[in-house]
Design a protein around this motif. Structure first.
Motif, PDB file in Angstrom:
ATOM      1  N   HIS A 135     102.958  64.121 116.225  1.00 65.52           N
ATOM      2  CA  HIS A 135     103.511  62.930 115.564  1.00 65.52           C
ATOM      3  C   HIS A 135     104.079  63.229 114.166  1.00 65.52           C
ATOM      4  O   HIS A 135     105.238  62.935 113.876  1.00 65.52           O
ATOM      5  CB  HIS A 135     102.406  61.871 115.494  1.00 65.52           C
ATOM      6  N   HIS A 145     109.364  55.794 112.819  1.00 65.23           N
ATOM      7  CA  HIS A 145     108.231  55.815 113.750  1.00 65.23           C
ATOM      8  C   HIS A 145     108.642  55.415 115.164  1.00 65.23           C
ATOM      9  O   HIS A 145     108.194  56.001 116.140  1.00 65.23           O
ATOM     10  CB  HIS A 145     107.120  54.884 113.255  1.00 65.23           C
ATOM     11  N   HIS A 169     104.302  56.720 106.455  1.00 66.04           N
ATOM     12  CA  HIS A 169     103.858  55.311 106.466  1.00 66.04           C
ATOM     13  C   HIS A 169     104.219  54.624 105.156  1.00 66.04           C
ATOM     14  O   HIS A 169     104.637  53.467 105.132  1.00 66.04           O
ATOM     15  CB  HIS A 169     102.349  55.215 106.699  1.00 66.04           C
ATOM     16  N   ASP A 186     102.562  62.338 107.820  1.00 63.61           N
ATOM     17  CA  ASP A 186     102.475  61.028 108.487  1.00 63.61           C
ATOM     18  C   ASP A 186     102.129  59.945 107.455  1.00 63.61           C
ATOM     19  O   ASP A 186     102.727  58.863 107.441  1.00 63.61           O
ATOM     20  CB  ASP A 186     101.413  61.093 109.596  1.00 63.61           C
ATOM     21  N   LEU A 229     108.060  63.304 112.778  1.00 60.91           N
ATOM     22  CA  LEU A 229     108.527  62.477 111.655  1.00 60.91           C
ATOM     23  C   LEU A 229     109.218  63.327 110.586  1.00 60.91           C
ATOM     24  O   LEU A 229     110.212  62.906 109.987  1.00 60.91           O
ATOM     25  CB  LEU A 229     107.346  61.738 111.022  1.00 60.91           C
TER      26      LEU A 229
HETATM   27 ZN    ZN Z   1     102.543  57.622 111.747  1.00 64.27          ZN
END
Ligand code: ZN
Ligand code: NZQ
Length: 385
Positions: free
Chosen positions: A281, A267, A198, A194, A285
């Motif tokens: 999550h 996202h 980002h 994650d 991704l």
């Molecule tokens: Zn995230």
């Protein structure tokens, strides 16, 4: 570089033993009634709950417990927390957990002070709250970087939307890498991915120009990749966990975003997948990124080629598109190497999931190098199955 204003209101206490050393003095400055918010119970097993409650009791706080905050926190849970905070006249919220607990508390903090409905206020009226119950965060699982910003991701189950809301930002955040030792390793990896996501979603935003933010970003990405590889062979390596924990905050504390319009298309897709499947999550991704990037790299070939060279150490192939694709494949190989899922079916997502509805309800972002249509998003989702 584009104009910017930068401030970060969170004071960070990083490192082993920080809670023991500093929490009591911080809590002496807050009001008497403290909402202690946590998730499904991991904090009770690993001793963090006992440590924190002992400190709160020592400094004379009345503790109001708000427990059971689930991964992918729901709007209903936010409302439950807001009611509890109002009924008990809570003066301060202490969020103890990962991104889900911190996100939920940010919105509880705002909703408790509002007479209207925060979802409607922000999404329909575009009005953002300014009055909050102050909060602090003790991070027990890193990855989202939620501790250093005011954004939260909340699932509205009735509306079938997993979307951003803005609430309080933690006044302080404790980042103790030792607390992450009990996190299930799969979650350590998905959290770290994650963070990488980002950074990528910011790096691939606009403009595609040389700037300091992107130079720092490349260092963050390389660091995350290196630290994940260290943990694969040595799961309890404190240094690698420290690096990942700080990288997690760095990727979402605004520094990398300075002067940029971010992308965040992956996202947006993953969040809507989450709204329909309640999936993890970071794992979502990991599946979406390579597939999405194979669809868009030609539209941002120069930037994707830079990513290939500076993040994955790939030699220039003499043609941006070719170099770019090699970078995307290096990312895809990395996902396999670290054992994250490469398809929705590996995540346990049912083949019957209404991907058309997921695609149609996904926001299309302005920062992505290619403006996707909902049909293209549907194609991407089908390739992920
Ligand atoms: Zn995230
Ligand atoms: O609920 P408990 O029992 O605490 O267990 C949690 C949960 O099952 C467990 N855990 C956390 N710390 C632990 C631990 N288990 C053992 N030892 C510990 N020390 O880990 C599991 C996952 O926790 P969760 O908070 O759900 O994970 P994460 O930090 O990845 O947060 C995910 C949520 O954050 C949102 C995601 O969409 C998702 O809803 N995001 C928030 C962002 C933000 N605010 O800036 C940005 C992100 O892009 C992301 O969308």
């Amino acid at each position: 570089m584009n104009n910017f204003i930068y401030e970060n209101a969170t004071k960070v206490y990083f490192g082993k033993g920080g809670v023991k050393e500093y929490l009591a003095s911080l809590m002496k400055k807050t009001g008497k009634t403290v909402m202690l918010a946590y998730g499904g119970g991991s904090v009770k097993k690993n001793g963090i709950y006992d440590e924190v409650t002992a400190i709160l009791t020592t400094v004379g706080k009345t503790i109001v417990e708000f427990s059971g905050i689930m991964s992918n926190p729901t709007y209903a849970k936010v409302q439950e927390g807001a009611r509890l905070a109002r009924e008990n006249s809570v003066d301060f919220i202490l969020a103890v957990g990962g991104g889900s607990v911190i996100d939920c508390c940010k919105i509880v903090s705002a909703q408790a002070k509002l007479s209207g409905d925060i979802w409607e206020l922000e999404n329909e009226k575009k009005i953002y709250p300014a009055d909050f119950i102050p909060m602090g965060a003790i991070v027990t699982a890193s990855g989202t970087g939620s501790e250093m910003n005011a954004g939260a991701v909340i699932t509205h189950e009735e509306k079938r939307i997993k979307g951003a809301l803005f609430g309080a930002q933690a006044r302080f955040a404790f980042l103790d890498p030792a607390y992450t030792m009990s996190v299930p390793f799969k979650q350590v990896l998905s959290g770290a991915f994650d963070t990488l996501s980002h950074a990528m979603e910011t790096y691939f935003g606009k403009p595609d120009a040389n700037n300091l933010s992107d130079d720092i970003n490349e260092a963050v990405m390389r660091s995350v990749i290196r630290s994940i590889r260290v943990l694969l062979n040595d799961r309890e390596n404190y240094e690698a966990r420290s690096e990942l924990m700080w990288a997690s905050s760095m990727a979402e504390n605004g520094i990398l975003k300075i002067g940029k319009i971010t992308d965040f298309q992956a996202h947006q897709i993953e969040h809507q997948l989450g709204a329909y499947t309640d999936c993890n999550h970071g794992a979502g991704l990991a599946v979406i990124h390579p597939v999405l990037y194979r669809h868009i790299y030609r539209d941002g070939a120069e930037r994707f080629a830079r990513f290939a060279k500076n993040v994955w150490g790939i030699d220039d192939r003499g043609d941006d598109e070719e170099t770019a694709l090699a970078g995307v494949e290096a990312l895809a190989d990395f996902v396999k190497e670290i054992g994250l899922p490469t398809s929705f079916s590996q995540m346990g997502i049912s083949a019957d999931t209404d991907l058309r509805a997921v695609a149609d309800s996904t926001n299309v972002t302005a920062g992505c190098c290619k403006r996707l249509t909902h049909d293209e998003i549907y194609e991407i989702l089908k390739e992920c199955i």
